[in-house]
Design a protein around this motif. Structure first.
Motif, PDB file in Angstrom:
ATOM      1  N   GLU A   1       3.027   8.963  -2.046  1.00 26.86           N
ATOM      2  CA  GLU A   1       2.353   9.869  -1.125  1.00 26.86           C
ATOM      3  C   GLU A   1       2.714   9.573   0.318  1.00 26.86           C
ATOM      4  O   GLU A   1       2.437  10.375   1.202  1.00 26.86           O
ATOM      5  N   THR A   2       3.338   8.430   0.564  1.00 26.06           N
ATOM      6  CA  THR A   2       3.638   8.059   1.944  1.00 26.06           C
ATOM      7  C   THR A   2       5.133   7.891   2.154  1.00 26.06           C
ATOM      8  O   THR A   2       5.581   7.020   2.887  1.00 26.06           O
TER       9      THR A   2
ATOM     10  N   GLN B   1      -5.017   5.630   2.206  1.00 30.12           N
ATOM     11  CA  GLN B   1      -4.133   6.774   2.007  1.00 30.12           C
ATOM     12  C   GLN B   1      -4.668   8.019   2.708  1.00 30.12           C
ATOM     13  O   GLN B   1      -3.903   8.798   3.291  1.00 30.12           O
TER      14      GLN B   1
ATOM     15  N   LEU C   1      -8.057   1.560  -1.220  1.00 27.85           N
ATOM     16  CA  LEU C   1      -6.738   2.189  -1.283  1.00 27.85           C
ATOM     17  C   LEU C   1      -6.826   3.683  -1.010  1.00 27.85           C
ATOM     18  O   LEU C   1      -5.986   4.249  -0.306  1.00 27.85           O
ATOM     19  N   GLN C   2      -7.839   4.324  -1.554  1.00 26.80           N
ATOM     20  CA  GLN C   2      -8.025   5.753  -1.322  1.00 26.80           C
ATOM     21  C   GLN C   2      -8.301   6.048   0.148  1.00 26.80           C
ATOM     22  O   GLN C   2      -7.791   7.027   0.703  1.00 26.80           O
TER      23      GLN C   2
ATOM     24  N   LEU D   1       0.801  -1.217   0.000  1.00 30.35           N
ATOM     25  CA  LEU D   1       0.000   0.000   0.000  1.00 30.35           C
ATOM     26  C   LEU D   1       0.835   1.268   0.000  1.00 30.35           C
ATOM     27  O   LEU D   1       0.311   2.348  -0.249  1.00 30.35           O
ATOM     28  N   LEU D   2       2.124   1.144   0.296  1.00 33.99           N
ATOM     29  CA  LEU D   2       2.968   2.335   0.321  1.00 33.99           C
ATOM     30  C   LEU D   2       3.134   2.906  -1.084  1.00 33.99           C
ATOM     31  O   LEU D   2       3.410   2.197  -2.031  1.00 33.99           O
ATOM     32  N   THR D   3       2.946   4.198  -1.216  1.00 37.95           N
ATOM     33  CA  THR D   3       3.097   4.878  -2.494  1.00 37.95           C
ATOM     34  C   THR D   3       3.978   6.097  -2.304  1.00 37.95           C
ATOM     35  O   THR D   3       4.468   6.370  -1.206  1.00 37.95           O
TER      36      THR D   3
ATOM     37  N   LEU E   1      -3.986   7.692   6.436  1.00 37.94           N
ATOM     38  CA  LEU E   1      -2.575   7.904   6.737  1.00 37.94           C
ATOM     39  C   LEU E   1      -2.215   9.382   6.660  1.00 37.94           C
ATOM     40  O   LEU E   1      -1.446   9.891   7.480  1.00 37.94           O
ATOM     41  N   ARG E   2      -2.776  10.080   5.687  1.00 37.06           N
ATOM     42  CA  ARG E   2      -2.496  11.512   5.559  1.00 37.06           C
ATOM     43  C   ARG E   2      -3.048  12.281   6.758  1.00 37.06           C
ATOM     44  O   ARG E   2      -2.432  13.229   7.230  1.00 37.06           O
TER      45      ARG E   2
END
Length: 210
Positions: free
Chosen positions: A132-133, A199, A195-196, A128-130, A202-203
């Protein structure tokens, strides 16, 4: 009859239906690694010292061999989801047998789709890490594990399950749709939504800690 996503599987099923015993053996060997991965993902951590995933898989394949003629007559669903359901049923029996003293209630047993090991959660975290993270990637593993699990725990059950099936068990979209009893487009929508949401969660925590 549903069309198989794998050409080798389809060919072996046709040969098996014609009475080719070698094809039957090859069919089970082809899917053995996937089946073992599924068992490892869902096997309760408390049982890992007592239950060998390979033994569970072997028991499943013995049962599958016994029931294969019946399956081949109608082929109501794709082969691997059918095989996986046998494995799921076997896992439930294993958990009930070994953890009966824990008096696991119906609600806990029904949530087995999300009771995966810490190792599996870490694997899912990496998936799941992208970009954005990137900040998440720089923190220690224990903290990453905590944040990912916390985010996943806040997801609806159907969102968590689609992530487990797609990223940990590595089922195809078609196979996932069969397991969940929904359309392939619904699987894609659930996966994107899950997934959205992860994320976004996490944000939010990153902004709160900033």
């Amino acid at each position: 009859m549903q069309r198989e996503p794998s050409a080798p599987t389809e060919a072996l099923l046709k040969q098996a239906a014609g009475g080719n015993s070698t094809a039957v053996s090859e069919l089970f060997q082809l899917h053995r690694p996937r089946l073992r991965r599924m068992v490892v993902v869902h096997l309760d951590e408390r049982l890992r010292a007592r239950v060998d995933p390979s033994d569970v898989v072997q028991e499943v394949l013995i049962e599958a061999h016994r029931r294969l003629p019946e399956y081949l007559q109608a082929r109501p669903i794709m082969f691997y989801p059918w095989l996986r359901q046998l494995a799921w049923d076997r896992l439930l029996k294993v958990h009930r047998h070994h953890l009966i003293a824990k008096r696991r209630n119906v609600r806990r047993e029904a949530s087995r789709d999300w009771e995966v090991s810490d190792e599996s959660v870490n694997q899912l975290a990496q998936c799941l890490l992208t970009d954005e993270t990137t900040q998440l990637q720089r923190i220690i593993n224990d903290e990453m594990h905590r944040r990912i699990r916390q985010a996943l725990d806040q997801l609806p059950s159907e969102d968590r399950k689609v992530l487990v099936l797609r990223f940990l068990e590595q089922l195809s979209t078609a196979e996932t749709a069969t397991v969940l009893g929904v359309s392939e487009s619904a699987v894609k929508m659930r996966q994107l939504r899950a997934l959205q949401r992860v994320q976004a969660l996490l944000r939010v925590e990153e902004s709160e800690q900033a």
